[in-house]
Design an enzyme around this catalytic site. Structure first.
Site, mmCIF file in Angstrom:
data_model
loop_
_atom_site.group_PDB
_atom_site.id
_atom_site.type_symbol
_atom_site.label_atom_id
_atom_site.label_comp_id
_atom_site.label_asym_id
_atom_site.label_seq_id
_atom_site.Cartn_x
_atom_site.Cartn_y
_atom_site.Cartn_z
ATOM 1 N N CYS A 38 6.205 28.739 -21.687
ATOM 2 C CA CYS A 38 6.798 30.036 -21.353
ATOM 3 C C CYS A 38 5.781 31.167 -21.314
ATOM 4 O O CYS A 38 5.992 32.174 -20.634
ATOM 5 C CB CYS A 38 7.902 30.354 -22.356
ATOM 6 S SG CYS A 38 9.116 29.022 -22.493
ATOM 7 N N VAL A 39 4.680 31.019 -22.044
ATOM 8 C CA VAL A 39 3.595 31.999 -21.991
ATOM 9 C C VAL A 39 2.534 31.571 -20.981
ATOM 10 O O VAL A 39 2.113 32.352 -20.123
ATOM 11 C CB VAL A 39 2.955 32.198 -23.380
ATOM 12 C CG1 VAL A 39 1.774 33.169 -23.294
ATOM 13 C CG2 VAL A 39 3.985 32.713 -24.363
#
Length: 206
Positions: free
Chosen positions: A118-119
């Site tokens: 997600c990052v």
């Protein structure tokens, strides 16, 4: 060969809080739950203190990932909130990218769960489009330290800078004299040792 010091600028930075969701946060094992929550909320307080545009996004929140943690929604009630229907990489969602670009800012401060997906995925995509990306390592979490280090290495090789929330705040603050009481209150609220420093300062400055 030395590189130019590209420091954070409060007038050119946007904060992206990606998938800090109730379900996903339960997967974080490279920080203790209390430590991680404190770090995330510290970054949120910094974003609010410096009035940085902040964008919230979730992934498949009606599924097992769950809703965004309520403290973040409460902190930024007027911020763009992009509930992605299914895209794993937030940068694959056109509404999310449009919200980022609408700020007109070129420095991205990003944190999320999990670090390796997600990052990392939106970080790599944003770098490819010419943004400067600053990954807040202690407000991002994943399964274990090995996974975290692999993800951070991948992002660094692509050009991302790694910072913790304390460094983000200090680089935006630039000078203690800008607002020692306000900025110090944030530090003291999230770092017990710094609370002692602020208490000593307050007593000695009377």
């Amino acid at each position: 060969m030395s590189k130019k010091y590209n420091r954070l600028d409060k007038d050119n930075a946007v904060v992206l809080l990606v998938d800090h969701q109730a379900g996903l946060i339960s997967l974080v094992r490279d920080f203790t739950p209390d430590e991680f929550k404190n770090n995330v909320l510290a970054l949120a307080d910094i974003a609010a203190f410096f009035k940085l545009p902040t964008i919230l996004t979730t992934s498949f929140e009606n599924g097992p990932n769950g809703p965004m943690v309520p403290e973040l929604k409460a902190k930024f009630p007027d911020a763009p909130y992009i509930a992605r229907p299914g895209q794993i990489n937030a940068w694959d969602n056109s509404d999310f990218v449009a919200a980022v670009k609408a700020t007109g800012r070129k420095q991205i401060i990003i944190a999320g769960v999990v670090t390796d997906v997600c990052v990392a995925f939106p970080t790599l995509a944003a770098l490819e489009e010419g943004f400067d990306v600053f990954v807040v390592t202690d407000a991002s979490g994943t399964f274990n330290p090995l996974v975290r280090e692999s993800a951070l290495s991948r992002m660094v090789e692509a050009g991302a800078q790694l910072m913790n929330w304390f460094a983000v705040g200090c680089e935006l603050q630039r000078d203690w004299r800008n607002d020692i009481e306000g900025f110090g209150a944030i530090l003291g609220g999230h770092l017990p040792a710094y609370a002692n420093l602020m208490q000593s300062y307050s007593q000695n400055s009377k």
